[in-house]
Scaffold this active site. Structure first.
Site, short mmCIF file in Angstrom:
data_model
loop_
_atom_site.label_atom_id
_atom_site.label_comp_id
_atom_site.label_asym_id
_atom_site.label_seq_id
_atom_site.Cartn_x
_atom_site.Cartn_y
_atom_site.Cartn_z
N GLY A 98 0.86 -1.19 0.00
CA GLY A 98 0.00 0.00 0.00
C GLY A 98 0.89 1.23 0.00
N ARG A 99 0.37 2.32 0.58
CA ARG A 99 1.17 3.56 0.57
C ARG A 99 2.49 3.38 1.30
NH1 ARG A 99 -4.10 6.18 1.68
NH2 ARG A 99 -3.59 5.42 3.76
N ILE A 100 2.45 2.73 2.48
CA ILE A 100 3.69 2.57 3.25
C ILE A 100 4.61 1.56 2.57
CG2 ILE A 100 4.64 1.79 5.47
CD1 ILE A 100 2.01 2.89 6.77
N ARG A 153 0.71 -4.70 12.46
CA ARG A 153 0.06 -4.81 13.75
C ARG A 153 0.45 -6.16 14.32
NH1 ARG A 153 -0.67 -0.04 13.73
NH2 ARG A 153 -2.64 1.09 14.00
N GLU A 171 0.15 -5.58 23.13
CA GLU A 171 1.10 -4.46 23.12
C GLU A 171 0.80 -3.58 24.33
OE1 GLU A 171 1.98 -2.72 19.17
OE2 GLU A 171 1.41 -0.87 20.19
N HIS A 196 6.19 0.60 19.10
CA HIS A 196 5.23 1.19 18.16
C HIS A 196 5.66 2.61 17.78
CE1 HIS A 196 0.71 0.88 16.94
NE2 HIS A 196 1.33 1.74 16.15
C1 DGY Z 1 -1.03 4.19 12.69
O1 DGY Z 1 -1.16 5.30 12.18
O2 DGY Z 1 -1.87 3.32 12.57
C2 DGY Z 1 0.19 3.97 13.50
O3 DGY Z 1 0.35 2.64 13.85
C3 DGY Z 1 0.18 4.85 14.72
O4 DGY Z 1 -0.85 4.40 15.55
#
Ligand code: DGY
Length: 315
Positions: free
Chosen positions: A149-151, A231, A260, A279
């Site tokens: 995706g974008r990331i 996640r 977490e 995180h």
């Molecule tokens: C998100 O933007 O989902 C990151 O994990 C920060 O919570």
């Protein structure tokens, strides 16, 4: 006009200042008898407390849920939308910083940065020893991105500078991304078999929960490293502990875990071949500022009955 009551996870002072005196912040509660749930018109959240049907039903005045972050797996978006409550998030602004952190973990795990730092400070470091802490060469190796995706795309851009071969797996192939980024589509199984580094950058959904479990870890190379920036529940942690202790894979770098934080006696915390950060994917100064601004804009739009600039759509 009197300030608008909003229930929130704890916020940094800079965020409280940004919101100004138009909102009155109330600490998070799930007590159905509380004044907070009866009165609050907005919710600001960013991670763990669930925003679900029962909470929404206990908030008769609620007009908007504004999430400080892009991932909304802790929010029942369908339940909110069916009650006429829009949910906002902060897409786009954190892609670069999360991709930076993905590469930071990949490089740190591959090149023993954490263990090296500890050794360099210790009394054992008395002379340079060319035989210790030999890591995995990143340049020219193969990276498998799960979730382009974008990331994931930003991760691919950065990894290209290391001359990495780039594999990806998504629900379906993305020919545009292939042309733009030089990435190759493959099945999850093939990606796991061929990659030196596997980077998880997908959202948490029903489909991705437990995506990397015992059978998937067994497909990976014994020299491979797993990086989880997605996640925690995308990875079955019991299977991961087993894979890391039995040598099925060489190591893991985890920015997210399940739960977490991990309980302090969790076996992952005592393994040398695991790097864990709390995180931090989007935790850079410019990105966090922009996330606050977008969260505040979504909140203010929802409180005044306007369309949210960044509204989460249900499928
Ligand atoms: C998100 O933007 O989902 C990151 O994990 C920060 O919570």
């Amino acid at each position: 006009m009197s300030p608008c009551p909003v229930m929130t996870d704890p916020l940094p002072q800079s965020f409280v200042d940004l919101l100004g005196d138009q909102v009155e912040l109330h600490p998070w509660t799930t007590d159905p008898e509380s004044d907070t749930l009866r009165r609050c018109r907005g919710i600001i959240c960013y991670s763990h407390p669930a925003v679900d049907g029962p909470l929404l039903d206990a908030m008769p005045e609620l007009r908007v849920v504004s999430n400080h972050g892009v991932g909304v797996d802790h929010i029942d978006v369908a339940a909110a939308v069916s009650r006429g409550i829009p949910v906002g998030n902060t897409p786009g602004c954190l892609d670069a910083s999360t991709a930076d952190m993905t590469l930071a973990l990949l490089l740190a795990a591959a090149r023993n940065v954490r263990i090296g730092d500890r050794y360099a400070r210790s009394p054992e470091f008395v002379h340079y020893d060319p035989s210790i802490l030999i890591g995995h060469e990143v340049t020219g190796s193969t990276l498998g991105i799960v979730g382009l995706g974008r990331i994931g795309r930003e991760v691919a851009r950065r990894a290209a500078a290391f001359n990495m071969r780039l594999l990806y797996h998504n629900r379906r192939p993305d020919p545009e991304a292939e042309a733009a980024l030089g990435v190759e589509y493959c099945s999850l199984e093939e990606l796991l078999r061929q990659s030196d580094f596997v980077s998880l950058n997908c959202p948490l959904t029903e489909e991705t929960t437990g995506l990397i479990s015992g059978p998937q870890l067994k497909l990976m190379r014994s020299s491979a490293l797993l990086i989880n920036m997605a996640r925690g529940p995308v990875v079955d942690h019991a299977a991961l502990v087993e894979a890391l202790t039995s040598g099925t894979i060489a190591g893991a770098a985890l920015d997210v875990t399940d739960p977490e934080p991990l309980p302090r006696d969790h076996p992952l915390l005592s393994l040398e071949n695991v790097l864990i950060t709390p995180h931090l994917g989007s935790a850079s100064d410019r990105t966090r500022r922009r996330m606050m601004e977008m969260t505040a804009e979504n909140l203010q739009a929802g409180l005044s009955g306007r369309a949210l600039p960044w509204q989460v759509m249900t499928n």
